[in-house]
Design a protein around this motif. Structure first.
Motif, PDB file in Angstrom:
ATOM      1  N   LYS A 104     -84.247   9.136 -43.107  1.00 34.04           N
ATOM      2  CA  LYS A 104     -84.909  10.449 -43.134  1.00 34.04           C
ATOM      3  C   LYS A 104     -86.372  10.294 -43.543  1.00 34.04           C
ATOM      4  CE  LYS A 104     -84.615  15.057 -45.090  1.00 34.04           C
ATOM      5  NZ  LYS A 104     -83.936  15.937 -46.031  1.00 34.04           N
ATOM      6  N   ALA A 105     -86.637   9.478 -44.564  1.00 35.17           N
ATOM      7  CA  ALA A 105     -88.014   9.252 -44.998  1.00 35.17           C
ATOM      8  C   ALA A 105     -88.835   8.623 -43.876  1.00 35.17           C
ATOM      9  CB  ALA A 105     -88.029   8.360 -46.239  1.00 35.17           C
ATOM     10  N   TRP A 106     -88.225   7.709 -43.147  1.00 38.40           N
ATOM     11  CA  TRP A 106     -88.916   7.069 -42.028  1.00 38.40           C
ATOM     12  C   TRP A 106     -89.235   8.089 -40.932  1.00 38.40           C
ATOM     13  CZ3 TRP A 106     -86.530   5.401 -37.141  1.00 38.40           C
ATOM     14  CH2 TRP A 106     -87.401   4.655 -36.356  1.00 38.40           C
ATOM     15  N   MET A 107     -88.274   8.948 -40.605  1.00 38.51           N
ATOM     16  CA  MET A 107     -88.485   9.945 -39.553  1.00 38.51           C
ATOM     17  C   MET A 107     -89.539  10.976 -39.963  1.00 38.51           C
ATOM     18  SD  MET A 107     -86.745   9.130 -36.919  1.00 38.51           S
ATOM     19  CE  MET A 107     -86.726  10.599 -35.925  1.00 38.51           C
ATOM     20  N   ILE A 108     -89.542  11.378 -41.235  1.00 43.93           N
ATOM     21  CA  ILE A 108     -90.525  12.346 -41.710  1.00 43.93           C
ATOM     22  C   ILE A 108     -91.936  11.760 -41.640  1.00 43.93           C
ATOM     23  CG2 ILE A 108     -91.321  13.553 -43.797  1.00 43.93           C
ATOM     24  CD1 ILE A 108     -88.360  14.075 -44.425  1.00 43.93           C
ATOM     25  N   ALA A 109     -92.044  10.453 -41.763  1.00 45.58           N
ATOM     26  CA  ALA A 109     -93.355   9.802 -41.720  1.00 45.58           C
ATOM     27  C   ALA A 109     -93.970   9.802 -40.323  1.00 45.58           C
ATOM     28  CB  ALA A 109     -93.235   8.363 -42.227  1.00 45.58           C
ATOM     29  N   ILE A 110     -93.168  10.064 -39.296  1.00 50.36           N
ATOM     30  CA  ILE A 110     -93.700  10.102 -37.926  1.00 50.36           C
ATOM     31  C   ILE A 110     -94.473  11.406 -37.748  1.00 50.36           C
ATOM     32  CG2 ILE A 110     -93.121  10.142 -35.469  1.00 50.36           C
ATOM     33  CD1 ILE A 110     -90.573   8.576 -36.197  1.00 50.36           C
ATOM     34  N   PRO A 111     -95.737  11.331 -37.341  1.00 51.70           N
ATOM     35  CA  PRO A 111     -96.546  12.555 -37.184  1.00 51.70           C
ATOM     36  C   PRO A 111     -95.961  13.496 -36.130  1.00 51.70           C
ATOM     37  CG  PRO A 111     -97.931  10.591 -37.112  1.00 51.70           C
ATOM     38  CD  PRO A 111     -96.510  10.122 -37.078  1.00 51.70           C
ATOM     39  N   ASP A 112     -96.124  14.794 -36.383  1.00 52.81           N
ATOM     40  CA  ASP A 112     -95.627  15.803 -35.445  1.00 52.81           C
ATOM     41  C   ASP A 112     -96.223  15.638 -34.051  1.00 52.81           C
ATOM     42  OD1 ASP A 112     -93.982  16.985 -37.302  1.00 52.81           O
ATOM     43  OD2 ASP A 112     -95.411  18.560 -37.840  1.00 52.81           O
ATOM     44  N   SER A 113     -97.459  15.192 -33.978  1.00 50.57           N
ATOM     45  CA  SER A 113     -98.100  15.040 -32.666  1.00 50.57           C
ATOM     46  C   SER A 113     -97.375  13.989 -31.822  1.00 50.57           C
ATOM     47  CB  SER A 113     -99.574  14.668 -32.835  1.00 50.57           C
ATOM     48  OG  SER A 113     -99.700  13.462 -33.570  1.00 50.57           O
ATOM     49  N   ILE A 114     -96.833  12.954 -32.444  1.00 47.35           N
ATOM     50  CA  ILE A 114     -96.098  11.935 -31.694  1.00 47.35           C
ATOM     51  C   ILE A 114     -94.763  12.504 -31.210  1.00 47.35           C
ATOM     52  CG2 ILE A 114     -94.894   9.719 -31.903  1.00 47.35           C
ATOM     53  CD1 ILE A 114     -97.232   8.726 -33.530  1.00 47.35           C
ATOM     54  N   LEU A 115     -94.113  13.289 -32.058  1.00 48.96           N
ATOM     55  CA  LEU A 115     -92.853  13.905 -31.640  1.00 48.96           C
ATOM     56  C   LEU A 115     -93.089  14.912 -30.510  1.00 48.96           C
ATOM     57  CD1 LEU A 115     -91.191  14.393 -35.136  1.00 48.96           C
ATOM     58  CD2 LEU A 115     -90.712  12.623 -33.427  1.00 48.96           C
ATOM     59  N   THR A 116     -94.187  15.640 -30.578  1.00 46.07           N
ATOM     60  CA  THR A 116     -94.537  16.566 -29.497  1.00 46.07           C
ATOM     61  C   THR A 116     -94.814  15.799 -28.212  1.00 46.07           C
ATOM     62  OG1 THR A 116     -95.475  18.110 -31.093  1.00 46.07           O
ATOM     63  CG2 THR A 116     -96.147  18.383 -28.797  1.00 46.07           C
ATOM     64  N   LEU A 117     -95.533  14.694 -28.318  1.00 42.02           N
ATOM     65  CA  LEU A 117     -95.798  13.859 -27.148  1.00 42.02           C
ATOM     66  C   LEU A 117     -94.492  13.347 -26.554  1.00 42.02           C
ATOM     67  CD1 LEU A 117     -97.766  12.355 -25.287  1.00 42.02           C
ATOM     68  CD2 LEU A 117     -97.802  10.518 -26.979  1.00 42.02           C
ATOM     69  N   PHE A 118     -93.576  12.903 -27.409  1.00 49.31           N
ATOM     70  CA  PHE A 118     -92.277  12.432 -26.926  1.00 49.31           C
ATOM     71  C   PHE A 118     -91.567  13.539 -26.144  1.00 49.31           C
ATOM     72  CE2 PHE A 118     -87.670  12.446 -27.670  1.00 49.31           C
ATOM     73  CZ  PHE A 118     -87.337  11.334 -26.920  1.00 49.31           C
ATOM     74  N   GLY A 119     -91.540  14.743 -26.695  1.00 48.52           N
ATOM     75  CA  GLY A 119     -90.886  15.856 -26.004  1.00 48.52           C
ATOM     76  C   GLY A 119     -91.534  16.148 -24.658  1.00 48.52           C
ATOM     77  N   THR A 120     -92.842  16.095 -24.616  1.00 49.86           N
ATOM     78  CA  THR A 120     -93.562  16.335 -23.364  1.00 49.86           C
ATOM     79  C   THR A 120     -93.259  15.254 -22.338  1.00 49.86           C
ATOM     80  OG1 THR A 120     -95.333  17.387 -24.623  1.00 49.86           O
ATOM     81  CG2 THR A 120     -95.860  16.686 -22.383  1.00 49.86           C
ATOM     82  N   VAL A 121     -93.275  14.008 -22.787  1.00 53.28           N
ATOM     83  CA  VAL A 121     -93.007  12.884 -21.887  1.00 53.28           C
ATOM     84  C   VAL A 121     -91.588  12.963 -21.330  1.00 53.28           C
ATOM     85  CG1 VAL A 121     -92.695  10.373 -21.836  1.00 53.28           C
ATOM     86  CG2 VAL A 121     -94.732  11.352 -22.860  1.00 53.28           C
ATOM     87  N   MET A 122     -90.626  13.216 -22.192  1.00 49.67           N
ATOM     88  CA  MET A 122     -89.233  13.283 -21.732  1.00 49.67           C
ATOM     89  C   MET A 122     -89.014  14.462 -20.788  1.00 49.67           C
ATOM     90  SD  MET A 122     -87.350  10.782 -22.667  1.00 49.67           S
ATOM     91  CE  MET A 122     -88.723   9.731 -22.315  1.00 49.67           C
ATOM     92  N   THR A 123     -89.643  15.589 -21.087  1.00 54.17           N
ATOM     93  CA  THR A 123     -89.534  16.741 -20.188  1.00 54.17           C
ATOM     94  C   THR A 123     -90.125  16.402 -18.825  1.00 54.17           C
ATOM     95  OG1 THR A 123     -89.641  18.273 -22.051  1.00 54.17           O
ATOM     96  CG2 THR A 123     -90.160  19.168 -19.877  1.00 54.17           C
TER      97      THR A 123
END
Length: 139
Positions: A104-123
């Motif tokens: 959980k600590a590792w996942m929280i450390a990932i910036p929101d912008s990277i998670l948004t990019l991942f969602g955009t790429v997968m979509t």
């Protein structure tokens, strides 16, 4: 690569709506919203994004064409890892809890912008593959 047409995107959107909304009232609302987006010209942006994504997917460079599917496999592995973690939690709940806290600590450390990019790429990847399948280009 053939250029993407607004009509093609509208057809894909319509087929997705048919599958996602079994209720006729919800389906009609979704189709109306898709039509509104088409008329507003917002689908032109999607068309541009999809053409770039499809160009990457059809690239002869293996690093470019395999990047999205490879990243998807990483996500699959992370999801499948929950099975042994569930078993571990039965026999060693303290170890499973410690692992979960660390993860959980590792996942929280990932910036929101990277998670948004991942969602955009997968979509984009999913829409691009769907468009290829509707067109008959993908097996």
């Amino acid at each position: 690569m053939d250029p993407i047409t607004i009509g093609g995107i509208f057809n894909i959107g319509g087929k997705l709506i048919d599958k996602l909304f079994p209720d006729p009232e919800q389906k009609a609302k979704a189709q109306l919203e898709l039509l509104r987006l088409q008329q507003a010209g917002e689908l032109e942006e999607v068309k541009t994004s999809l053409s770039a994504i499809l160009a990457e997917a059809q690239s002869a460079d293996p690093w470019t064409s395999r990047a999205r599917p490879s990243f998807l496999y990483v996500v699959y592995i992370l999801l499948l890892w929950s099975i042994p973690m569930g078993v571990l939690s039965i026999f060693r709940p303290d170890a499973a809890a410690a692992f979960t806290v660390g993860f959980k600590a590792w996942m929280i450390a990932i910036p929101d912008s990277i998670l948004t990019l991942f969602g955009t790429v997968m979509t984009g990847y999913v829409l691009g593959r769907s468009w290829e399948k509707v067109r008959g280009a993908a097996k």
